[in-house]
Write an enzyme that holds these catalytic residues in place. Structure first.
Site, PDB file in Angstrom:
ATOM      1  N   ALA A  75     -60.939  86.401  65.380  1.00  0.00           N
ATOM      2  CA  ALA A  75     -60.594  87.214  66.423  1.00  0.00           C
ATOM      3  C   ALA A  75     -59.832  88.429  64.892  1.00  0.00           C
ATOM      4  O   ALA A  75     -60.885  89.430  66.117  1.00  0.00           O
ATOM      5  CB  ALA A  75     -59.623  87.436  67.321  1.00  0.00           C
ATOM      6  N   THR A  76     -59.679  88.492  63.852  1.00  0.00           N
ATOM      7  CA  THR A  76     -59.235  89.657  63.338  1.00  0.00           C
ATOM      8  C   THR A  76     -60.550  90.444  62.579  1.00  0.00           C
ATOM      9  O   THR A  76     -60.860  91.287  62.779  1.00  0.00           O
ATOM     10  CB  THR A  76     -58.641  88.947  62.214  1.00  0.00           C
ATOM     11  OG1 THR A  76     -57.218  88.381  62.937  1.00  0.00           O
ATOM     12  CG2 THR A  76     -58.074  90.329  61.101  1.00  0.00           C
ATOM     13  N   ASN A  94     -50.266  88.369  73.126  1.00  0.00           N
ATOM     14  CA  ASN A  94     -50.107  87.516  72.806  1.00  0.00           C
ATOM     15  C   ASN A  94     -49.014  87.266  72.231  1.00  0.00           C
ATOM     16  O   ASN A  94     -48.070  86.269  72.101  1.00  0.00           O
ATOM     17  CB  ASN A  94     -50.823  87.428  71.292  1.00  0.00           C
ATOM     18  CG  ASN A  94     -50.383  88.656  70.973  1.00  0.00           C
ATOM     19  OD1 ASN A  94     -50.763  90.199  70.917  1.00  0.00           O
ATOM     20  ND2 ASN A  94     -49.341  88.453  69.553  1.00  0.00           N
ATOM     21  N   GLN A 152     -56.551  85.918  73.503  1.00  0.00           N
ATOM     22  CA  GLN A 152     -55.606  85.027  74.186  1.00  0.00           C
ATOM     23  C   GLN A 152     -55.861  84.775  75.703  1.00  0.00           C
ATOM     24  O   GLN A 152     -55.139  84.245  76.549  1.00  0.00           O
ATOM     25  CB  GLN A 152     -54.511  85.769  74.384  1.00  0.00           C
ATOM     26  CG  GLN A 152     -53.541  85.862  73.007  1.00  0.00           C
ATOM     27  CD  GLN A 152     -53.108  84.472  71.917  1.00  0.00           C
ATOM     28  OE1 GLN A 152     -52.386  83.728  73.562  1.00  0.00           O
ATOM     29  NE2 GLN A 152     -52.290  84.606  70.848  1.00  0.00           N
ATOM     30  N   HIS A 181     -59.220  79.014  68.328  1.00  0.00           N
ATOM     31  CA  HIS A 181     -58.545  78.272  67.323  1.00  0.00           C
ATOM     32  C   HIS A 181     -57.324  78.896  68.390  1.00  0.00           C
ATOM     33  O   HIS A 181     -55.724  78.314  68.659  1.00  0.00           O
ATOM     34  CB  HIS A 181     -57.586  78.688  66.359  1.00  0.00           C
ATOM     35  CG  HIS A 181     -56.876  79.782  65.754  1.00  0.00           C
ATOM     36  ND1 HIS A 181     -55.506  80.328  65.836  1.00  0.00           N
ATOM     37  CD2 HIS A 181     -56.974  80.995  66.082  1.00  0.00           C
ATOM     38  CE1 HIS A 181     -54.770  81.275  65.408  1.00  0.00           C
ATOM     39  NE2 HIS A 181     -56.389  81.502  65.185  1.00  0.00           N
ATOM     40  N   THR A 191     -73.892  82.347  55.176  1.00  0.00           N
ATOM     41  CA  THR A 191     -74.281  80.800  55.986  1.00  0.00           C
ATOM     42  C   THR A 191     -73.155  80.713  56.832  1.00  0.00           C
ATOM     43  O   THR A 191     -72.233  80.607  56.973  1.00  0.00           O
ATOM     44  CB  THR A 191     -73.959  80.174  54.612  1.00  0.00           C
ATOM     45  OG1 THR A 191     -74.958  80.663  53.395  1.00  0.00           O
ATOM     46  CG2 THR A 191     -74.289  79.090  55.240  1.00  0.00           C
ATOM     47  N   CYS A 231     -43.325  88.273  64.451  1.00  0.00           N
ATOM     48  CA  CYS A 231     -44.355  88.160  64.421  1.00  0.00           C
ATOM     49  C   CYS A 231     -45.077  88.851  62.646  1.00  0.00           C
ATOM     50  O   CYS A 231     -45.953  88.207  62.646  1.00  0.00           O
ATOM     51  CB  CYS A 231     -45.006  89.283  65.966  1.00  0.00           C
ATOM     52  SG  CYS A 231     -46.429  88.336  66.483  1.00  0.00           S
TER      53      CYS A 231
HETATM   54  C1  LIG Z   1     -54.624  85.377  67.615  1.00  0.00           C
HETATM   55  C2  LIG Z   1     -54.921  86.999  67.886  1.00  0.00           C
HETATM   56  C3  LIG Z   1     -55.767  87.346  67.194  1.00  0.00           C
HETATM   57  C4  LIG Z   1     -56.104  86.994  65.736  1.00  0.00           C
HETATM   58  O1  LIG Z   1     -57.468  86.395  65.268  1.00  0.00           O
HETATM   59  P1  LIG Z   1     -57.639  84.910  64.850  1.00  0.00           P
HETATM   60  O2  LIG Z   1     -58.820  84.354  64.796  1.00  0.00           O
HETATM   61  O3  LIG Z   1     -56.647  84.107  63.600  1.00  0.00           O
HETATM   62  O4  LIG Z   1     -57.737  86.438  62.888  1.00  0.00           O
HETATM   63  C5  LIG Z   1     -56.655  88.619  67.176  1.00  0.00           C
HETATM   64  N1  LIG Z   1     -55.558  89.219  68.785  1.00  0.00           N
HETATM   65  C6  LIG Z   1     -54.970  88.289  68.723  1.00  0.00           C
HETATM   66  C7  LIG Z   1     -54.581  89.400  70.439  1.00  0.00           C
HETATM   67  C8  LIG Z   1     -54.981  86.701  69.046  1.00  0.00           C
HETATM   68  O5  LIG Z   1     -53.738  86.807  69.642  1.00  0.00           O
END
Ligand SMILES: *Cc1c(COP(=O)(O)O)cnc(C)c1O
Length: 390
Positions: free
Chosen positions: A75-76, A155, A183, A205, A243, A328
């Site tokens: 997500a980052t 989160n 989330q 994850h 890849t 956090c």
């Molecule tokens: C965990 C999280 C992220 C980051 O996600 P990653 O897959 O660890 O990079 C971004 N936004 C929210 C709201 C999250 O909970």
């Protein structure tokens, strides 16, 4: 020597990988190692087939078309690609961006980096319950606004923003609407066929999949254009070269497939454990749930315990893996920016603990957590502070 691991109640940080997901991944780490981009032999073809099947599973969970899913590392990266990619691509329209104070750092720091490059960023406040007032969003949009970014589920406090209303405001004003849904997947139904969302960040994850794999939903109708940030072989429609990690992608597909099939059961399970925990802590007195009481996912309980610090409480209950209101931004003792945005005092933010539940949390986990928290809070409230600054 290995330490006994504490009871895991930190599912908002990451979730255990479902054993079914592990099983689905293993062959693609082992004998089926081909590069999905290899067009000239069956090693590549079978990997490509697995990747495309996973793409359909991920798309299905949010009502998207598989062609609208771009693989990323999480997500980052998806947040970076959505926000920076849109900002760079649409500079002819304007350089104004809008987001919210309670967003994840992946959004806030991306916005800050763009601000340093001359973009204009408006950071909206939330109400004391953690929700964004749609009127505040409407008032912030300008003719030169390119994109607004609002997360689905927070989160830290678990509140659910009103994406339908917020997205409709953006659409009406011709502003791209990005949603960080890291989330939300598997916790609430999402359907981009009806939700006015243009870009959505996803990660495996937080939904019982592996770390290091995510996706960005990029709407095709009307088509959303982005500038790529990672250049190379032109993978993923030129939006994200590199890849593809077949085993990770298969894992995300399986995790999202299971999430779709089991969402109702997972939610009911989290709801029951949530109620059990709150009921068990009732007798303590002066315990408050941070964030809106009902517009939330049941998986999250961010609790403020009057008269104790969350850090001390974690030390007093070492058998529990949870997060404190200040944990956090790794290592820092700053109170959480989310709790501060709700208007909590530093003291109250420091008194907060985030307990987050998942598919593999059990009643026994909750009962042990209740015992440990009751003991810890009672002890801390009874003992005088170690030192006082007064
Ligand atoms: C965990 C999280 C992220 C980051 O996600 P990653 O897959 O660890 O990079 C971004 N936004 C929210 C709201 C999250 O909970």
């Amino acid at each position: 020597m290995t330490l006994p691991l504490p009871i895991y109640l930190d599912n908002a940080a990451t979730t255990p990988v479902d054993p079914r997901v592990v099983d689905a991944m293993v062959p693609w780490l082992g004998e089926h190692f081909g590069n999905p981009a290899s067009r000239s032999h069956a090693w590549g073809w079978e990997a490509e087939k697995a990747v495309e099947s996973a793409r359909r599973q991920v798309a299905a969970l949010i009502g998207a078309d598989a062609r609208e899913i771009v693989w990323t590392s999480g997500a980052t990266e998806s947040d970076n690609l959505a926000i920076t990619g849109a900002a760079l691509c649409h500079q002819d329209k304007g350089r104004h961006l809008v987001t919210v104070r309670t967003e994840h750092k992946a959004v806030l720091d991306t916005m800050a980096a763009l601000q340093a490059q001359g973009f204009d960023v408006t950071l909206l406040d939330v109400q004391p319950d953690g929700l964004l007032d749609p009127g505040a969003l409407a008032a912030a949009l300008r003719p030169d606004t390119v994109l607004a970014s609002v997360m689905a589920v927070n989160n830290e406090i678990g509140v659910i923003q009103d994406l339908a209303t917020l997205g409709a405001i953006c659409r009406e004003r011709g502003v791209l609407f990005h949603v960080d849904a890291a989330q939300a997947t598997g916790k609430l139904p999402i359907d981009v066929r009806t939700l006015p969302v243009d870009l959505m960040s996803l990660t495996a994850h937080k939904t019982h999949g592996p770390k290091g794999i995510g996706a960005l939903y990029v709407r095709r109708q009307p088509r959303v254009r982005l500038q790529a940030l990672i250049h190379g072989g032109g993978h993923e429609q030129g939006l994200r070269s590199g890849t593809l990690a077949t085993h990770q992608i298969v894992g995300m597909g399986e995790a999202f497939g299971i999430a779709a099939a089991e969402m109702a059961r997972d939610t009911a399970h989290a709801q029951a454990l949530h109620q059990r925990l709150l009921a068990g802590l009732q007798g303590l007195g002066d315990v408050r749930l941070n964030g809106h009481a009902t517009r939330r996912v049941p998986h999250n309980l961010n609790l403020a315990f009057g008269g104790v610090s969350g850090e001390d409480l974690m030390l007093a209950a070492p058998g529990l893996a949870v997060s404190s209101g200040s944990a956090c931004s790794s290592g820092s003792q700053q109170p959480s920016h989310v709790l501060r945005a709700l208007g909590l005092s530093d003291e109250c933010a420091h008194a907060s603990l985030r307990i987050s539940l998942g598919r593999f949390s059990t009643e026994a986990d909750i009962d042990r957590a209740i015992g440990a928290l009751r003991d810890g809070v009672t002890r801390l409230r009874a003992s005088p502070p170690v030192f006082s600054a007064k």
